[in-house]
Design a protein around this motif. Sequence first.
Motif, PDB file in Angstrom:
ATOM      1  N   LEU A   7     -15.255  10.153  26.655  1.00  8.83           N
ATOM      2  CA  LEU A   7     -14.311  10.190  25.313  1.00  8.83           C
ATOM      3  C   LEU A   7     -13.487  11.417  25.171  1.00  8.83           C
ATOM      4  O   LEU A   7     -12.154  11.253  24.922  1.00  8.83           O
ATOM      5  N   PHE A   8     -13.978  12.439  25.224  1.00 12.62           N
ATOM      6  CA  PHE A   8     -13.218  13.677  25.205  1.00 12.62           C
ATOM      7  C   PHE A   8     -12.167  13.796  26.252  1.00 12.62           C
ATOM      8  O   PHE A   8     -11.074  14.031  25.997  1.00 12.62           O
ATOM      9  N   LEU A   9     -12.505  13.413  27.438  1.00 10.09           N
ATOM     10  CA  LEU A   9     -11.443  13.617  28.673  1.00 10.09           C
ATOM     11  C   LEU A   9     -10.163  12.470  28.359  1.00 10.09           C
ATOM     12  O   LEU A   9      -9.480  12.691  28.653  1.00 10.09           O
TER      13      LEU A   9
ATOM     14  N   ASP B  18     -21.180  12.043  12.193  1.00  9.05           N
ATOM     15  CA  ASP B  18     -21.833  11.562  13.415  1.00  9.05           C
ATOM     16  C   ASP B  18     -20.652  10.649  13.842  1.00  9.05           C
ATOM     17  O   ASP B  18     -20.058   9.992  13.234  1.00  9.05           O
ATOM     18  N   LEU B  19     -20.317  11.064  15.052  1.00 11.28           N
ATOM     19  CA  LEU B  19     -19.153  10.230  15.704  1.00 11.28           C
ATOM     20  C   LEU B  19     -19.502   8.834  15.861  1.00 11.28           C
ATOM     21  O   LEU B  19     -18.369   8.043  15.835  1.00 11.28           O
ATOM     22  N   ALA B  20     -20.903   8.603  15.778  1.00  8.52           N
ATOM     23  CA  ALA B  20     -21.053   7.047  15.947  1.00  8.52           C
ATOM     24  C   ALA B  20     -20.366   6.009  14.816  1.00  8.52           C
ATOM     25  O   ALA B  20     -20.264   5.011  15.035  1.00  8.52           O
ATOM     26  N   THR B  21     -20.153   6.886  13.593  1.00  9.11           N
ATOM     27  CA  THR B  21     -19.702   5.901  12.675  1.00  9.11           C
ATOM     28  C   THR B  21     -18.304   5.646  12.939  1.00  9.11           C
ATOM     29  O   THR B  21     -17.623   4.649  12.283  1.00  9.11           O
ATOM     30  N   LEU B  26     -13.023   3.219  17.369  1.00  9.81           N
ATOM     31  CA  LEU B  26     -12.654   3.081  18.880  1.00  9.81           C
ATOM     32  C   LEU B  26     -12.533   1.990  19.260  1.00  9.81           C
ATOM     33  O   LEU B  26     -11.720   1.690  20.188  1.00  9.81           O
ATOM     34  N   ILE B  27     -13.365   1.066  18.916  1.00  3.81           N
ATOM     35  CA  ILE B  27     -13.375  -0.381  19.850  1.00  3.81           C
ATOM     36  C   ILE B  27     -11.966  -0.864  19.371  1.00  3.81           C
ATOM     37  O   ILE B  27     -11.174  -1.644  20.169  1.00  3.81           O
ATOM     38  N   PHE B  28     -11.777  -1.054  18.182  1.00  2.00           N
ATOM     39  CA  PHE B  28     -10.274  -1.558  17.740  1.00  2.00           C
ATOM     40  C   PHE B  28      -9.145  -0.759  18.327  1.00  2.00           C
ATOM     41  O   PHE B  28      -8.344  -1.545  19.095  1.00  2.00           O
ATOM     42  N   ALA B  29      -9.378   0.535  18.434  1.00  2.00           N
ATOM     43  CA  ALA B  29      -8.193   1.036  19.309  1.00  2.00           C
ATOM     44  C   ALA B  29      -7.949   0.813  20.680  1.00  2.00           C
ATOM     45  O   ALA B  29      -7.052   0.348  21.079  1.00  2.00           O
ATOM     46  N   ALA B  30      -9.074   0.504  21.194  1.00  2.86           N
ATOM     47  CA  ALA B  30      -9.215   0.018  22.601  1.00  2.86           C
ATOM     48  C   ALA B  30      -8.791  -1.272  22.886  1.00  2.86           C
ATOM     49  O   ALA B  30      -8.001  -1.665  23.786  1.00  2.86           O
ATOM     50  N   VAL B  31      -9.134  -2.217  21.860  1.00  2.47           N
ATOM     51  CA  VAL B  31      -8.580  -3.510  22.040  1.00  2.47           C
ATOM     52  C   VAL B  31      -7.295  -3.550  21.760  1.00  2.47           C
ATOM     53  O   VAL B  31      -6.471  -4.381  22.546  1.00  2.47           O
ATOM     54  N   ILE B  32      -6.539  -3.018  20.685  1.00  7.46           N
ATOM     55  CA  ILE B  32      -5.104  -2.933  20.513  1.00  7.46           C
ATOM     56  C   ILE B  32      -4.275  -2.389  21.695  1.00  7.46           C
ATOM     57  O   ILE B  32      -3.340  -2.925  22.066  1.00  7.46           O
TER      58      ILE B  32
END
Lengths: 183, 145
Positions: A7-9, B18-21, B26-32
């Motif tokens: 992710l960082f990369l 917690d980055l997990a929140t 991230l999934i949303f951004a990846a889909v877009i």
Amino acid sequence: MTFHDALFLILATASAVSALGVVVSSSIIRSAIWLLFMLMGVSGLYFFLGAEFLGAAQLIVYVGGTMVLVVFGGMLTTRGPFDHVPVGLVGWVLGGGLSLALFALLVQASLSFVSHPRTDTALPGTGPLGLTLLGVPETPGQTAYLLPFEIVSIHLLVVLIAAAYLARAKRRPTSTHPEADHG
Amino acid sequence: MTTPPPVLTPAGLEPAFDLATYYPMLIFAAVILSMACGIVAATHIPFLKPRNPTKTKQMPYESGMDPIGSARMQFDVKFYLIAILFLVFDVELLFLYPWAVSAYNTTGGWQSRYGDLVFLEILAFMVTLTLAYLYAWRKGVFQWR
């Protein structure tokens, strides 16, 4: 390589490539759009580091606000349909040399942090920041920034009044430029 | 996946960062991003894009209306004033964020410590900006002329 490393990369590469795009592109508006993606990438890095408020500030103020000003500035001042900024050889050499020197300095500085690894593993969220920003000092020496916080609103008041004043002072009876048509 | 333990701060026990929140975002951004890249790839890569241009197809899309003139022209400076106004209230919104996170937090928030002062502080902040808003209103900034 863990998921966070990957992710960082991705974030760092996207920011760096966008930053290169800002300087390589000769069209102002294209530079602005590259800058938009660069700021978004840096905001992602802030979130990645646990600085949620800083990341949100970056997204709200820079990506959402300042970028609009930059794009509007380009739209207001552009002379032709595709306004380009010609960059000569001197500009490339001078700018490239300066940025290479800055890059070397930053790499050297970040490598010097390797010998000082972080000790705190868990980071708090935005809550303590909010308490510091609006809390009242109960004991002498305790940090509380209530007064600066209220001064921020005075500052915003000054900005708004100045903007209103300047805009009205330069009023012309008729607009010489055709107004944009929004369909 | 393990969650880090809460952190003890002056504001009480805070959930640790917690980055997990942020994974759903991230999934949303990846889909877009994949949708946008897919559309650009399907319409711009040679041999992949269909090539059958007509005059109407190459017209800029303007909500179904025939476009009048070119969109590339000098814009009125009034847009810039609107952008500055937007930026001012943008920054105000930003400063409401840390307040909103911890003001009425049940574990050691401000209200349990300072009572209604929490509300008065943010009220003073917003009233100051309301004064500026009223000034701009009286000055006719919001009139489009």
